[in-house]
Design an enzyme around this catalytic site. Structure first.
Site: not given
Ligand code: NI
Length: 169
Positions: A92-93, A45, A50, A138, A134-135
């Protein structure tokens, strides 16, 4: 085109994203870039903040290129229904090597726009429900460590500071 993934504490990650209003070739190219950048980073995701863009747009692919139907693009998404609870580990990236269990709804229904601007609804359970939450967080400037206890959050922030000092962040 690969886009650089920004890490905490980049302020864009904690800003409220702006709604997407133009559904054009530029948006389609951006979505392609987001999938490409997500796959390159081995993620499932990725949200626009991000890659440094404060926009309400996210891409998800739980099957990681295996099944084309698993490629999901959510533009201006909203959670319109949630049920149950799950407590599972997330990563998370933008927070590399940090993992913690987060409590989320077990099932959600999301309303979003597609690349043409058309509204649709999609439901998810378990991992997909978690990815949606989660996304979409963001897009509201919320990183997953805001959803754990203060004690666990302090441990995470301490770990990040330690990695920063060691030049490994
Ligand atoms: Ni994330």
């Amino acid at each position: 085109m690969l886009r650089e993934i920004v890490k905490y504490p980049d302020p864009v990650l904690e800003q409220m994203g702006e709604p997407v209003t133009e559904f054009n070739d530029e948006l389609r190219a951006l979505v392609d870039d987001m999938f490409e950048s997500m796959y390159a980073a081995k993620g499932i995701g990725l949200a626009a903040p991000q890659i440094g863009l404060s926009k309400r747009l996210t891409v998800i692919d739980l099957s990681f290129k295996e099944k084309p139907e698993d490629k999901i693009v959510l533009i201006n998404p909203e959670i319109v229904f949630r049920a149950g609870k799950q407590h599972e580990e997330e990563g998370c990236l933008s927070l590399p090597d940090i993992r913690e269990k987060v409590t989320r709804a077990a099932k959600v229904k999301v309303k979003a726009q597609d690349l043409e601007g058309k509204w649709f609804e999609i439901e998810g359970e378990e991992l997909l429900a978690r990815a949606f939450q989660h996304e979409i967080d963001h897009l509201d400037g919320i990183l997953f460590f805001r959803r754990v206890s203060a004690l666990k959050r302090d441990l995470i922030l301490r770990k990040i500071r330690k990695l920063q000092r060691a030049g490994e962040w």
